[in-house]
Design a protein around this motif. Structure first.
Motif, mmCIF file in Angstrom:
data_model
loop_
_atom_site.group_PDB
_atom_site.id
_atom_site.type_symbol
_atom_site.label_atom_id
_atom_site.label_comp_id
_atom_site.label_asym_id
_atom_site.label_seq_id
_atom_site.Cartn_x
_atom_site.Cartn_y
_atom_site.Cartn_z
ATOM 1 N N UNK A 76 36.906 35.617 48.111
ATOM 2 C CA UNK A 76 37.281 34.714 47.150
ATOM 3 C C UNK A 76 37.078 35.199 45.728
ATOM 4 N N UNK A 77 35.936 36.017 45.561
ATOM 5 C CA UNK A 77 35.625 36.612 44.521
ATOM 6 C C UNK A 77 36.778 37.854 44.198
ATOM 7 N N UNK A 78 37.067 38.431 45.109
ATOM 8 C CA UNK A 78 38.181 39.464 44.905
ATOM 9 C C UNK A 78 39.649 38.807 44.736
ATOM 10 N N UNK A 79 39.773 37.668 45.208
ATOM 11 C CA UNK A 79 41.048 37.038 44.980
ATOM 12 C C UNK A 79 40.887 36.290 43.450
ATOM 13 N N UNK A 80 39.827 35.933 43.022
ATOM 14 C CA UNK A 80 40.011 35.384 41.902
ATOM 15 C C UNK A 80 39.904 36.192 40.605
ATOM 16 N N UNK A 81 39.476 37.797 40.722
ATOM 17 C CA UNK A 81 39.665 38.622 40.139
ATOM 18 C C UNK A 81 40.706 39.780 40.059
ATOM 19 N N UNK A 82 41.665 39.350 41.110
ATOM 20 C CA UNK A 82 42.808 40.153 41.543
ATOM 21 C C UNK A 82 43.854 40.801 40.366
#
Length: 253
Positions: A121-127
């Motif tokens: 979800x951190x990757x999703x938030x920073x995608x």
């Protein structure tokens, strides 16, 4: 050296391997967002250390990565400080034994959360920011993602998921963002600084581990940091791969 530093967010960067990763990235002209949860003293000291080397080049941000609101806030604060993110290093991880007959739901939520859910979800938030920057994600996996570590079933399951996370996100975020992983072996001994103190090793246990490593020595935190820099700076055609840094330990498991 580039005129404008790139920006890296390293989770769990206050001490141990995370701090070494932060120092190496800083030396490579990255500005650092140092994430921490409980280790405020160490995180703030590291930020001061880096800022003394290069002014306004590091900040420390607190977040419980198992809390979705705090995770989202971390992503927003990290990307707004210098208006972008070029690199996300998902280093934060819980690690402790969970014998099968004693494991409980809290252990599951903690180990799956820190090693798999939070990186996703951190990757999703920073995608979006990473896509704009044509950036990279590095996930810290483990050699036990392939072959389980006895009495660490939940951790091994989580790291197996982390391995597939790396491959899946490499496909999902292509062609603008590269996603790779590092699978460390014996780098730093467990320090027991969490709720499960029994993960500390005796000198005899440490010797047994070292005897199983073909290179006959424990690795150093800088070995992981250097591997990350290689994947980020010198491997532009590599994505979806797990680089094992273990002195050959995985050959003997």
């Amino acid at each position: 050296m580039p005129d404008t530093p790139k920006i890296a967010l390293v989770t769990g960067a206050a001490k141990r391997i995370g701090a070494e990763i932060a120092r190496h990235l800083h030396a490579a002209h990255f500005n650092l967002v140092i994430h921490y949860h409980h280790s405020a003293t160490e995180a703030l000291a590291l930020a001061d250390e880096l800022n003394n080397l290069r002014e306004n080049s590091a900040i420390a941000l607190k977040a419980d990565l198992n809390n979705q609101d705090q995770l989202t806030a971390l992503a927003q604060q990290a990307s707004s400080k210098w208006q972008g993110i070029h690199l996300l290093v998902n280093n934060a991880s819980s690690f402790y034994p969970t014998p099968f007959d004693k494991a409980n739901g809290d252990d599951w939520d903690d180990l799956i959360g820190s090693n798999l859910k939070a990186p996703y979800f951190l990757a999703q938030a920073l995608a979006a920011q990473l896509t704009t920057a044509a950036g990279s994600i590095i996930n810290i996996a483990d050699i036990y993602a392939d072959k389980p570590l006895r009495n660490h079933s939940i951790y091994s399951i989580a790291k197996a998921g982390n391995l597939m996370l790396t491959k899946s996100l490499a496909q999902e975020l292509a062609p603008r963002v590269r996603v790779n992983g590092i699978a460390p072996g014996a780098i730093l001994w467990p320090d027991g600084n969490h709720k499960k103190k029994e993960d500390t090793l005796s000198d005899e246990d440490k010797e047994k581990v070292l005897c199983k490593i073909p290179l006959q020595q424990r690795g150093q935190a800088q070995d992981i940091a250097k591997a990350i820099l290689f994947l980020v700076n010198d491997a532009p055609y590599v994505t979806g791969q797990i680089l094992t840094v273990d002195g050959g330990r995985s050959l003997t498991i």
